[in-house]
Scaffold this active site. Structure first.
Site, PDB file in Angstrom:
ATOM      1  N   TRP A 112       0.847  -1.198   0.000  1.00  0.00           N
ATOM      2  CA  TRP A 112       0.000   0.000   0.000  1.00  0.00           C
ATOM      3  C   TRP A 112       0.877   1.241   0.000  1.00  0.00           C
ATOM      4  O   TRP A 112       2.085   1.173   0.182  1.00  0.00           O
ATOM      5  CB  TRP A 112      -1.002  -0.012   1.141  1.00  0.00           C
ATOM      6  CG  TRP A 112      -0.467  -0.161   2.561  1.00  0.00           C
ATOM      7  CD1 TRP A 112       0.765  -0.601   2.960  1.00  0.00           C
ATOM      8  CD2 TRP A 112      -1.186   0.130   3.757  1.00  0.00           C
ATOM      9  NE1 TRP A 112       0.852  -0.620   4.327  1.00  0.00           N
ATOM     10  CE2 TRP A 112      -0.335  -0.167   4.860  1.00  0.00           C
ATOM     11  CE3 TRP A 112      -2.451   0.604   4.036  1.00  0.00           C
ATOM     12  CZ2 TRP A 112      -0.708   0.002   6.182  1.00  0.00           C
ATOM     13  CZ3 TRP A 112      -2.826   0.773   5.362  1.00  0.00           C
ATOM     14  CH2 TRP A 112      -1.967   0.475   6.411  1.00  0.00           C
ATOM     15  N   HIS A 150     -10.780  15.477 -12.599  1.00  0.00           N
ATOM     16  CA  HIS A 150     -11.318  15.856 -11.295  1.00  0.00           C
ATOM     17  C   HIS A 150     -12.683  16.524 -11.403  1.00  0.00           C
ATOM     18  O   HIS A 150     -13.100  16.982 -12.458  1.00  0.00           O
ATOM     19  CB  HIS A 150     -10.347  16.776 -10.552  1.00  0.00           C
ATOM     20  CG  HIS A 150     -10.116  18.106 -11.201  1.00  0.00           C
ATOM     21  ND1 HIS A 150      -9.127  18.303 -12.136  1.00  0.00           N
ATOM     22  CD2 HIS A 150     -10.734  19.314 -11.052  1.00  0.00           C
ATOM     23  CE1 HIS A 150      -9.141  19.559 -12.536  1.00  0.00           C
ATOM     24  NE2 HIS A 150     -10.120  20.199 -11.895  1.00  0.00           N
ATOM     25  N   ASP A 180     -15.261  19.486  -9.960  1.00  0.00           N
ATOM     26  CA  ASP A 180     -15.355  20.800  -9.323  1.00  0.00           C
ATOM     27  C   ASP A 180     -16.742  20.942  -8.714  1.00  0.00           C
ATOM     28  O   ASP A 180     -17.750  20.886  -9.436  1.00  0.00           O
ATOM     29  CB  ASP A 180     -15.173  21.923 -10.343  1.00  0.00           C
ATOM     30  CG  ASP A 180     -13.760  22.031 -10.884  1.00  0.00           C
ATOM     31  OD1 ASP A 180     -12.858  21.374 -10.339  1.00  0.00           O
ATOM     32  OD2 ASP A 180     -13.564  22.773 -11.864  1.00  0.00           O
ATOM     33  N   HIS A 231     -16.184  25.423  -4.776  1.00  0.00           N
ATOM     34  CA  HIS A 231     -14.832  25.675  -5.275  1.00  0.00           C
ATOM     35  C   HIS A 231     -14.615  27.151  -5.603  1.00  0.00           C
ATOM     36  O   HIS A 231     -13.502  27.649  -5.496  1.00  0.00           O
ATOM     37  CB  HIS A 231     -14.599  24.804  -6.515  1.00  0.00           C
ATOM     38  CG  HIS A 231     -13.304  25.016  -7.214  1.00  0.00           C
ATOM     39  ND1 HIS A 231     -12.107  25.158  -6.554  1.00  0.00           N
ATOM     40  CD2 HIS A 231     -13.004  25.098  -8.554  1.00  0.00           C
ATOM     41  CE1 HIS A 231     -11.133  25.308  -7.431  1.00  0.00           C
ATOM     42  NE2 HIS A 231     -11.647  25.299  -8.642  1.00  0.00           N
ATOM     43  N   HIS A 253     -16.031  28.863 -14.213  1.00  0.00           N
ATOM     44  CA  HIS A 253     -16.025  28.748 -12.755  1.00  0.00           C
ATOM     45  C   HIS A 253     -16.973  29.777 -12.129  1.00  0.00           C
ATOM     46  O   HIS A 253     -17.806  29.440 -11.275  1.00  0.00           O
ATOM     47  CB  HIS A 253     -14.612  28.966 -12.207  1.00  0.00           C
ATOM     48  CG  HIS A 253     -13.686  27.820 -12.418  1.00  0.00           C
ATOM     49  ND1 HIS A 253     -13.053  27.581 -13.614  1.00  0.00           N
ATOM     50  CD2 HIS A 253     -13.276  26.836 -11.567  1.00  0.00           C
ATOM     51  CE1 HIS A 253     -12.293  26.507 -13.495  1.00  0.00           C
ATOM     52  NE2 HIS A 253     -12.406  26.033 -12.264  1.00  0.00           N
TER      53      HIS A 253
END
Length: 263
Positions: free
Chosen positions: A66, A78, A80, A84, A213
């Site tokens: 691990w 990813h 958002d 954010h 955004h």
């Protein structure tokens, strides 16, 4: 047809290959490119992905392998969340641990702008571009994801992928009116792109700055960045699966994004 039989049919199609699972996710590794903000935007930096081995069937742990991992929430492919961005800070249920789970499994509309992005790395998708696409493929439905296909993810050289010049970044993105149109008139869950972030490279010079955004999260909508393999999806009919990690008050997280496509 009952809900149970629909799920059984889905399971059967997945088992027999009638439905294909397409991976839209970049592999996370130390070389994974991350968003580079202009110096005037602040001095904070997102950590790149790193991995440190804890044990590997050895004297540190004889039966297990691990690792510890470290990265910023917005690294690689990813998610958002609305929290954010400053414009999304006052919404309820706006973080990765509180967003409605229905947002994570929804239809996907894939808009092809490959030729336009190849001809102009600063190409901005307009409302007219989307309406012309809708005339051919049908209107984008509420509660769906809009995925912006540019084939930008096929750029394997990080410098070419980020495409940062002396005057800033140069990657395709959105006209601000387009973001308003998708968030307000089409009421989408969010948008996804193949570039390192959901905005164009020239976003710091747009009005408002970083319009995807600013406006998308201000409308309590979401984003997906650094997607790949959008060329394997049809314009309509795919089902997107994109749950972020359930981080308390998380602004986003690396995400394994999948799409179900009829084979």
């Amino acid at each position: 047809m009952t809900s149970q039989s629909v799920l059984q049919d889905l399971a059967g199609l997945l088992a027999t290959g009638g439905i294909k699972v397409v991976d839209l996710t970049r592999t996370l590794e130390p070389d994974t490119p991350i968003l580079q903000l202009p110096p005037e935007m602040g001095w904070g930096e997102s950590w790149p992905f790193s991995m440190e081995e804890i044990s590997h069937y050895d004297d540190r742990g004889p039966a297990w392998y691990w690792n510890n991992i470290k990265c910023g929430e917005h690294t690689g492919t990813h998610f958002d969340a609305p929290i954010h961005w400053v414009t999304g800070q006052d919404h309820e249920n706006h973080a990765t641990d509180t967003l409605p789970t229905g947002n994570f499994v929804a239809p996907a509309f894939v808009i092809d702008a490959v030729a336009e992005a190849a001809a102009n790395p600063d190409f901005l998708m307009t409302v007219d571009f989307i309406k012309a696409w809708e005339e051919k493929h049908g209107q984008i439905t509420p509660g769906s994801w809009v995925l912006y296909r540019t084939d930008w993810s096929k750029k394997t050289d990080n410098d070419e992928y980020l495409n940062i010049k002396e005057d800033g970044g140069h990657t395709p993105g959105w006209d601000p009116d387009t973001v308003r149109f998708l968030a307000e008139e089409r009421n989408v869950i969010g948008v996804g792109v193949e570039t390192v972030g959901t905005d164009a490279g020239i976003a710091p010079t747009q009005d408002p700055m970083f319009p995807c955004h600013n406006l998308m999260h201000g409308a309590n909508k979401c984003g997906l960045a650094s997607l790949c393999n959008l060329d394997q999806l049809p314009p309509t009919g795919a089902l997107l699966i994109a749950p972020p990690l359930k981080i308390k008050n998380g602004s986003g997280s690396p995400t394994r994004v999948l799409a179900l496509v009829a084979n």
